[in-house]
Design a protein around this motif. Structure first.
Motif, short mmCIF file in Angstrom:
data_model
loop_
_atom_site.label_atom_id
_atom_site.label_comp_id
_atom_site.label_asym_id
_atom_site.label_seq_id
_atom_site.Cartn_x
_atom_site.Cartn_y
_atom_site.Cartn_z
N ALA A 250 0.84 -1.27 0.06
CA ALA A 250 -0.03 -0.08 0.04
C ALA A 250 0.79 1.22 -0.04
CB ALA A 250 -0.92 0.16 1.19
N LEU A 251 1.98 1.32 0.83
CA LEU A 251 2.98 2.33 0.69
C LEU A 251 3.39 2.61 -0.75
CD1 LEU A 251 4.29 1.68 4.35
CD2 LEU A 251 3.53 3.96 3.74
N GLU A 252 3.85 1.43 -1.18
CA GLU A 252 4.35 1.55 -2.44
C GLU A 252 3.44 2.09 -3.52
OE1 GLU A 252 7.35 -1.45 -4.20
OE2 GLU A 252 5.81 -1.63 -5.80
N ILE A 253 2.22 1.82 -3.48
CA ILE A 253 1.12 2.18 -4.25
C ILE A 253 1.10 3.83 -4.07
CG2 ILE A 253 -1.32 2.16 -4.90
CD1 ILE A 253 -1.23 -0.74 -3.94
N ALA A 254 1.23 4.09 -2.82
CA ALA A 254 1.16 5.66 -2.69
C ALA A 254 2.57 6.45 -2.90
CB ALA A 254 1.20 5.84 -1.08
N GLY A 255 3.32 5.85 -3.54
CA GLY A 255 4.70 6.41 -4.10
C GLY A 255 5.69 6.26 -2.73
N PHE A 256 5.36 5.75 -1.70
CA PHE A 256 6.43 5.56 -0.54
C PHE A 256 6.90 4.46 -0.33
CE2 PHE A 256 2.61 8.51 1.42
CZ PHE A 256 3.13 9.50 0.80
N SER A 257 8.23 4.44 0.29
CA SER A 257 8.90 2.94 0.72
C SER A 257 8.97 2.67 2.18
CB SER A 257 10.27 3.13 0.11
OG SER A 257 11.03 4.39 0.65
N ALA A 258 9.06 1.55 2.53
CA ALA A 258 9.29 1.10 4.10
C ALA A 258 9.59 -0.01 4.04
CB ALA A 258 7.75 1.26 4.65
N ALA A 259 10.56 -0.26 5.24
CA ALA A 259 11.19 -1.62 5.42
C ALA A 259 10.09 -2.59 6.46
CB ALA A 259 12.42 -1.32 6.46
N LEU A 260 10.09 -3.70 6.11
CA LEU A 260 9.18 -4.69 6.73
C LEU A 260 10.42 -5.42 8.02
CD1 LEU A 260 6.91 -6.68 6.66
CD2 LEU A 260 8.47 -8.26 5.45
N TYR A 261 9.57 -5.62 9.12
CA TYR A 261 10.30 -6.37 10.40
C TYR A 261 9.54 -7.64 10.28
CZ TYR A 261 10.64 -7.77 15.21
OH TYR A 261 11.10 -8.38 16.38
N PRO A 262 10.32 -8.55 9.50
CA PRO A 262 9.61 -9.88 9.35
C PRO A 262 9.23 -10.71 10.53
CG PRO A 262 11.54 -9.73 7.90
CD PRO A 262 11.61 -8.45 8.85
N GLY A 263 9.94 -10.75 11.42
CA GLY A 263 9.38 -11.17 12.87
C GLY A 263 8.46 -10.74 13.50
N SER A 264 7.99 -9.58 13.39
CA SER A 264 7.04 -8.84 13.83
C SER A 264 6.66 -9.34 15.39
CB SER A 264 5.69 -9.06 13.05
OG SER A 264 6.00 -8.58 11.73
N PHE A 265 5.47 -8.91 15.66
CA PHE A 265 5.13 -8.79 17.08
C PHE A 265 5.43 -10.41 17.83
CE2 PHE A 265 2.47 -8.72 20.84
CZ PHE A 265 2.84 -7.73 21.51
N SER A 266 5.28 -11.29 16.99
CA SER A 266 5.39 -12.64 17.41
C SER A 266 6.60 -12.94 17.66
CB SER A 266 4.75 -13.80 16.31
OG SER A 266 5.25 -13.64 15.20
N GLU A 267 7.55 -12.41 17.30
CA GLU A 267 8.93 -12.53 17.71
C GLU A 267 9.13 -11.57 18.82
OE1 GLU A 267 12.66 -12.53 14.86
OE2 GLU A 267 12.85 -10.42 15.74
N TRP A 268 8.96 -10.27 18.69
CA TRP A 268 9.26 -9.23 19.63
C TRP A 268 8.68 -9.64 20.79
CZ3 TRP A 268 11.66 -4.83 20.05
CH2 TRP A 268 11.48 -3.75 21.06
N CYS A 269 7.52 -10.13 21.06
CA CYS A 269 6.77 -10.20 22.43
C CYS A 269 7.31 -11.47 23.13
CB CYS A 269 5.53 -10.51 22.38
SG CYS A 269 4.58 -12.21 21.77
#
Length: 290
Positions: A250-269
């Motif tokens: 969605a960010l790319e469609i908007a013309g923006f770029s962003a990084a992914l945190y692959p582990g996300s909350f299931s890793e973090w918590c």
């Protein structure tokens, strides 16, 4: 490079390929949290020529606390799967699902990260194909093995250490449902809440009622209201790195770029030293009064 393709354009592309045009590898990623019957849905009906991709076993390695519920598979495992789906070097790849691309975006991100171009999401997914009145098929496709060679590192990504301090220097978006962000409801992970400093940005806000993405200008407005600014590094996480990829798209469609945190909350918590905060504020329930 276009992130999306619509149903009519995909139909033309597939028809053209049958007349010795460029080859399109069409992949069906039917998966949703709490629904283990994706393959059954695929066998019942799918876009003709589409090959089923099993998110749980082909787009993720075994779950482990230190890496999350859907850790990325090794490059070797992913390349083996991609060849089994029939992808060849030089193919155009189109991925879809039946849930607004919430699952298909995981495959889109992984293939883009692996150096495959072009890769598109079918805007609106299977629902858009049905709505157009196009043919559906039943059974399971058996593609000839492909020869694609994958790499890794073509898309920006962060780890837990970077996520810990990301909000101090940039924008960290939490793509889960608002109630999970606030810690009111947590169906799968051992702790409820969010990473300190993260801003709530549910992926459902990226879509129209029919499951298609909002127009680029609407997405730009959405992310700017959430704090996106040029030059401000942006990263996204979700529960296990699946729907966060939808936010990246969605960010790319908007013309923006962003990084992914692959582990996300299931890793973090699972990290005992990682703080988890609750409530609607980025730094917790009491942040507004501090």
């Amino acid at each position: 490079m276009d992130t999306l393709i619509d149903a009519a354009a995909l139909k033309d592309q597939l028809d053209g390929a049958r007349e010795n045009g460029p080859r399109t590898a069409l992949l069906d990623v039917r998966w949703a949290l709490g629904d283990p019957h994706g393959h059954d849905h695929y066998v019942r009906e799918h876009i003709p020529g589409a090959v089923f991709v099993d998110l749980a076993t082909e787009l993720a390695g075994p779950a482990e606390p230190s890496r999350g519920r859907h850790p990325l598979p090794t490059l070797e495992q992913f390349q083996e799967s991609a060849r089994r789906w029939g992808i060849n070097d030089g193919d155009t790849v189109v991925a879809y699902d039946d849930s607004g691309n919430m699952a298909a975006a995981r495959l889109w991100w992984m293939l883009r990260n692996a150096g495959v171009r072009p890769v598109h999401l079918l805007d609106g997914g299977l629902a858009a194909w049905r709505a157009a009145g196009f043919e559906l098929a039943a059974g399971a496709e058996q593609p000839a093995p492909g020869n694609v060679t994958l790499s890794e590192g073509d898309m920006p990504a962060i780890d837990a250490g970077q996520a810990a301090s990301w909000a101090q220097q940039g924008l960290l978006l939490d793509a889960r449902a608002g109630e999970r962000y606030r810690g009111e409801f947590e169906p799968v992970d051992p702790r409820a809440g969010h990473i300190p400093g993260a801003v709530s940005a549910p992926t459902t806000g990226n879509l129209q009622a029919d499951g298609r993405f909002l127009a680029p200008e609407e997405l730009r407005q959405r992310f700017e209201l959430l704090g996106y600014r040029a030059g401000v590094p942006t990263a996204v996480y979700c529960g296990s790195g699946v729907t966060a990829a939808h936010e990246i798209a969605a960010l790319e469609i908007a013309g923006f770029s962003a990084a992914l945190y692959p582990g996300s909350f299931s890793e973090w918590c699972h990290g005992v030293s990682n703080d988890v905060v609750t409530g609607p504020q980025p730094y917790g329930e009491d942040a507004a009064s501090n």
